[in-house]
Design a protein around this motif. Structure first.
Motif, PDB file in Angstrom:
ATOM      1  N   PRO A 353       0.813  -1.221   0.000  1.00 60.88           N
ATOM      2  CA  PRO A 353       0.000   0.000   0.000  1.00 60.88           C
ATOM      3  C   PRO A 353       0.846   1.271   0.000  1.00 60.88           C
ATOM      4  O   PRO A 353       0.491   2.252  -0.654  1.00 60.88           O
ATOM      5  CB  PRO A 353      -0.830  -0.122   1.283  1.00 60.88           C
ATOM      6  N   ALA A 354       1.972   1.247   0.725  1.00 65.66           N
ATOM      7  CA  ALA A 354       2.838   2.431   0.733  1.00 65.66           C
ATOM      8  C   ALA A 354       3.479   2.640  -0.639  1.00 65.66           C
ATOM      9  O   ALA A 354       3.540   3.772  -1.139  1.00 65.66           O
ATOM     10  CB  ALA A 354       3.910   2.284   1.811  1.00 65.66           C
ATOM     11  N   TRP A 355       3.955   1.572  -1.269  1.00 63.65           N
ATOM     12  CA  TRP A 355       4.541   1.698  -2.609  1.00 63.65           C
ATOM     13  C   TRP A 355       3.505   2.212  -3.605  1.00 63.65           C
ATOM     14  O   TRP A 355       3.799   3.087  -4.436  1.00 63.65           O
ATOM     15  CB  TRP A 355       5.072   0.340  -3.085  1.00 63.65           C
ATOM     16  N   ASP A 360       2.001   6.902  -7.010  1.00 60.87           N
ATOM     17  CA  ASP A 360       1.030   7.842  -7.575  1.00 60.87           C
ATOM     18  C   ASP A 360       1.455   9.287  -7.345  1.00 60.87           C
ATOM     19  O   ASP A 360       1.198  10.169  -8.172  1.00 60.87           O
ATOM     20  CB  ASP A 360      -0.347   7.581  -6.962  1.00 60.87           C
ATOM     21  N   LEU A 361       2.128   9.539  -6.226  1.00 61.77           N
ATOM     22  CA  LEU A 361       2.563  10.892  -5.886  1.00 61.77           C
ATOM     23  C   LEU A 361       3.879  11.285  -6.560  1.00 61.77           C
ATOM     24  O   LEU A 361       4.088  12.441  -6.919  1.00 61.77           O
ATOM     25  CB  LEU A 361       2.775  10.995  -4.370  1.00 61.77           C
ATOM     26  N   LEU A 396       4.408   0.061 -11.006  1.00 64.42           N
ATOM     27  CA  LEU A 396       5.573   0.001 -11.890  1.00 64.42           C
ATOM     28  C   LEU A 396       5.242   0.482 -13.294  1.00 64.42           C
ATOM     29  O   LEU A 396       6.083   1.089 -13.970  1.00 64.42           O
ATOM     30  CB  LEU A 396       6.127  -1.424 -11.922  1.00 64.42           C
ATOM     31  N   GLY A 397       4.020   0.222 -13.744  1.00 61.41           N
ATOM     32  CA  GLY A 397       3.619   0.759 -15.037  1.00 61.41           C
ATOM     33  C   GLY A 397       3.696   2.268 -15.053  1.00 61.41           C
ATOM     34  O   GLY A 397       4.227   2.883 -16.000  1.00 61.41           O
ATOM     35  N   LYS A 398       3.223   2.896 -13.992  1.00 62.18           N
ATOM     36  CA  LYS A 398       3.293   4.359 -13.890  1.00 62.18           C
ATOM     37  C   LYS A 398       4.742   4.823 -13.822  1.00 62.18           C
ATOM     38  O   LYS A 398       5.143   5.808 -14.465  1.00 62.18           O
ATOM     39  CB  LYS A 398       2.516   4.801 -12.652  1.00 62.18           C
ATOM     40  N   ALA A 399       5.567   4.109 -13.047  1.00 61.84           N
ATOM     41  CA  ALA A 399       6.966   4.509 -12.896  1.00 61.84           C
ATOM     42  C   ALA A 399       7.701   4.453 -14.227  1.00 61.84           C
ATOM     43  O   ALA A 399       8.452   5.387 -14.582  1.00 61.84           O
ATOM     44  CB  ALA A 399       7.645   3.604 -11.866  1.00 61.84           C
ATOM     45  N   SER A 659      -7.875  11.119  -9.871  1.00 61.77           N
ATOM     46  CA  SER A 659      -7.225  12.326 -10.390  1.00 61.77           C
ATOM     47  C   SER A 659      -6.843  13.305  -9.292  1.00 61.77           C
ATOM     48  O   SER A 659      -6.541  14.464  -9.574  1.00 61.77           O
ATOM     49  CB  SER A 659      -8.167  13.022 -11.380  1.00 61.77           C
ATOM     50  N   LEU A 660      -6.841  12.845  -8.036  1.00 62.31           N
ATOM     51  CA  LEU A 660      -6.671  13.799  -6.934  1.00 62.31           C
ATOM     52  C   LEU A 660      -5.333  14.524  -6.977  1.00 62.31           C
ATOM     53  O   LEU A 660      -5.227  15.659  -6.502  1.00 62.31           O
ATOM     54  CB  LEU A 660      -6.874  13.108  -5.589  1.00 62.31           C
ATOM     55  N   ASN A 661      -4.294  13.904  -7.522  1.00 58.96           N
ATOM     56  CA  ASN A 661      -3.002  14.583  -7.584  1.00 58.96           C
ATOM     57  C   ASN A 661      -2.904  15.512  -8.788  1.00 58.96           C
ATOM     58  O   ASN A 661      -2.363  16.616  -8.696  1.00 58.96           O
ATOM     59  CB  ASN A 661      -1.871  13.549  -7.613  1.00 58.96           C
ATOM     60  N   GLN A 662      -3.449  15.084  -9.938  1.00 57.86           N
ATOM     61  CA  GLN A 662      -3.356  15.912 -11.142  1.00 57.86           C
ATOM     62  C   GLN A 662      -4.146  17.214 -11.014  1.00 57.86           C
ATOM     63  O   GLN A 662      -3.725  18.256 -11.503  1.00 57.86           O
ATOM     64  CB  GLN A 662      -3.879  15.124 -12.357  1.00 57.86           C
TER      65      GLN A 662
END
Length: 718
Positions: A353-355, A360-361, A396-399, A659-662
């Protein structure tokens, strides 16, 4: 009248007779003899131990612990007394005292199998898994055919993420004791983690058949239904448990969670508070309480609950820190949230959960060692749980997309989506038929009939569309206006519709009075949110399914449909592991097919709904000219212009979407035409949408070809 305690016998004889009476089921006689001994010798450890066992058997755990503590104070206390004290303290949640007593026991007698077993369970619950593993492996080596030891060892291995080994030990326990209810229940829990939901339910039922009063079996059956997103069915299992254990803390916690998922927040909070009152030091219950309070936007109270959970033992503190990080994310405190997740990973680099939330951030750069760390968790000996591995693939896909390696990114995204898709049943053909049924239930002539007369329905503004189409951005812009409250993704409409019957068949037959009752039910849910605001925005994207019904039950409500390039929309869905289930999103062909069904339904709403109640806004147009589109939306809502809408990214409010970060960032055009560099990885999606991958400037903000001509005139209305 009972006989008085005997006289003229020695303490040894009295204790021997007490044990005999207890073993024969004659508790009254046994207790009288023990009290007779204590009247002569107040600290006699054997009498206190037997009274403790009796109190425990009759459910008086506090009295049992008191007697075992007294028994353990004797200078030459037996090791088994200390071991039993440790087990009773564990049951009470006094894990520090439990460990101390259990360690004293095995120090006194290193061959005591029960002592090592008890210590292993205590250490397991404290989260000291390596120590627990060592203890329980010792038990199995001392007594290889001890079914309970194999079961307990399986529990520790499962918590360590070594699921294949855990499964072997549960199976071994069941070989040794086929009707062992606890092992059957634990196998159910393991199979749930592995994604084999049918077998998980089979083992839960077998456990209940073996022991109809085994609480964990009911909780594990409910967990299977939660994994299927069938929260009402989960409540049935929990209610069955509560029928014979009305204050079972774990059951109340699961019930609170299911009610939260159903949007029944007040009921959920009541159950969480009942559980917390029964077990104020239970960290898991404090986490559940915090999650319900968080869903109610009571952030200070939620954070206080997470802080209490962080002070407990076992696995609750890590979960509490993750919850705190998520709460900070929702409030827009990105940097603080990132620090929280980094601190968790510093102490537990296997915390998925932390990863997942950190990824995402975080904006990854080439050579970032964190990518290597996540990849290692997917290697042999790493994380084995289905849900955790799925989450890691998405992270990892996002990274890899961040660092510009689409080949590796889509390898992970495809794997993550396949794993997620395999965890549920979804019928794309049935969904197509369902969309056709909705269209048939709301023909154009229906909107000529008299409508419900609902006073105050102009309070409601619905922002609808595909997930990841820009609905959060539109809500954030609107919520920056002083007269508008952004309520986020509300389940109130869906709950109201579901209570009225099977949609759309039920909706096709509603009388005007029934429509009015539904509208009143919805307004009752949102009015408390309004306070001084003139409008409340409900940003549940899937409410596009109910647009026709909304106009019938809330005649003055506004509906804003947000559109975005179809491939950009679908790509954005495909790269996200949603918190709310979007079952169409995890296979490219099914995703494209669903988009076309959605598109067909919006064609219909565009035709039958009036322009003063339904407008469409393009994400790309907002990016190109935010002021013009913001003015248009506010005018549609009947409100004057306010320049605060242009500074939407500074608006302080809670956001709970993918989308909370974008949406905390200023507008930019980077997401327009985002899909084109990845076209070679999107062939099934493009085929399903009927869109060519060939470069074409004019199609950067394209729609599905069949409806392009229809959309132009209506997009400038309002």
């Amino acid at each position: 009248m009972s006989d008085p305690a005997p006289t003229g016998i020695t303490i040894e004889q009295a204790l021997g007779q007490a044990s005999a009476h207890w073993n024969a089921g004659q508790a009254d006689q046994a207790e009288r003899l023990c009290q007779h001994v204590l009247a002569i010798w107040p600290g006699q450890s054997d009498a206190h131990h037997l009274l403790g066992l009796m109190a425990h058997a009759y459910g008086n755990l506090d009295n049992a612990i008191d007697h075992l503590r007294r028994a353990s104070q004797a200078p030459r206390v037996q090791a088994i007394y200390l071991s039993n004290l440790g087990e009773m303290c564990r049951q009470k949640g006094l894990l520090v005292e439990a460990e101390e007593a259990a360690r004293r026991a095995v120090t006194m007698d290193a061959t005591m199998v029960a002592g090592w077993n008890n210590l292993g369970i205590i250490l397991q619950e404290e989260g000291k898994l390596d120590d627990s593993l060592s203890c329980l492996e010792r038990v199995v080596s001392l007594q290889p055919n001890y079914a309970e030891a194999h079961n307990n060892l399986g529990n520790t291995l499962k918590r360590l993420g070594r699921l294949d080994q855990a499964r072997w030990h549960y199976a071994r326990a069941l070989e040794l004791a086929p009707g062992y209810a606890e092992a059957l229940s634990n196998m159910s829990h393991l199979l749930n983690d592995l994604g084999d939901l049918d077998q998980a339910m089979t083992f839960a039922r077998r456990a209940i058949d073996a022991n109809p009063r085994l609480s964990d079996a009911y909780i594990n059956a409910a967990a299977v239904e939660v994994a299927r997103d069938r929260y009402t069915e989960a409540l049935r299992w929990i209610d069955a448990l509560l029928s014979f254990a009305p204050l079972h803390v774990g059951a109340l916690g699961v019930r609170a969670t299911a009610l939260r998922q159903l949007g029944r927040l007040e009921e959920a909070l009541a159950e969480a508070r009942r559980a917390a009152a029964a077990a104020p030091n239970d960290g898991e219950i404090q986490n559940i309480s915090g999650e319900v309070l968080q869903a109610q936007n009571k952030l200070p109270e939620a954070l206080a609950a997470f802080d209490r959970a962080a002070l407990s033992t076992g696995f609750a503190p890590e979960k509490a820190l993750v919850n705190r990080g998520i709460a900070l994310m929702e409030q827009g405190h990105k940097g603080d949230a990132e620090v929280v997740f980094e601190n968790i990973l510093a102490h537990n680099p296997r915390s998925v959960p932390a990863w997942f939330n950190f990824a995402d951030l975080h904006r990854f750069r080439p050579g970032d060692p964190r990518i290597t760390a996540m990849e290692a968790l997917l290697a042999p000996g790493g994380i084995e749980g289905r849900a955790d591995r799925t989450a890691l693939h998405f992270a990892l896909g996002k990274a890899w997309l961040d660092v510009g390696n689409p080949e590796r990114a889509f390898a992970h995204l495809d794997d993550g989506n396949r794993r997620k898709r395999a965890s549920f049943s979804y019928d794309a053909t049935a969904t197509d038929r369902w969309i056709d049924e909705i269209i048939a239930a709301f023909p154009a002539e229906r909107f000529q009939h008299p409508r419900a007369g609902i006073s105050g329905s102009d309070l409601a503004v619905f922002v609808v569309g595909m997930p990841r189409s820009g609905t959060t951005l539109v809500e954030q812009i609107l919520a920056s206006h002083p007269d508008i409250f952004g309520a986020g993704e509300m389940s109130a409409l869906q709950v109201a519709v579901n209570t009225a019957g099977l949609y759309p068949a039920s909706a096709a037959k509603f009388s005007v009075e029934e429509e009015a009752a539904l509208g009143a039910q919805y307004l009752e849910a949102i009015r408390p949110l309004a306070l001084q605001h003139r409008r409340v925005v409900d940003k549940m994207p899937s409410n596009f399914l109910f647009a026709g019904l909304i106009h019938r039950i809330l005649p003055d409500a506004r509906i804003i449909h947000v559109r975005r390039d179809p491939v950009d929309t679908c790509l954005s869905c495909y790269t996200k592991l949603f918190t709310r289930e979007q079952q169409f999103a995890y296979d490219q062909t099914e995703l494209g097919r669903f988009y076309r069904s959605y598109d067909r339904l919006l064609d219909h709403w565009r035709t039958v709904l009036p322009a003063d109640r339904f407008i469409e806004v393009r994400y790309e147009d907002i990016v190109g000219d935010i002021e013009r589109q913001s003015r248009r939306m506010l005018a549609f809502c009947g409100l004057d212009w306010d320049p605060a809408c242009l500074d939407f990214h500074h608006t302080a409010r809670i956001i709970r979407t993918a989308s909370l970060n974008q949406v905390r960032q200023p507008l930019h055009a980077d997401s327009i035409g985002r899909w084109r560099p990845y076209a070679q990885y999107l062939a099934p999606l493009l085929d399903a949408l009927g869109i060519s991958a060939a470069p074409a400037v004019e199609t950067i903000v394209s729609d599905v070809p069949k409806v392009r001509a229809k959309r132009g005139p209506r997009l400038v209305a309002g």
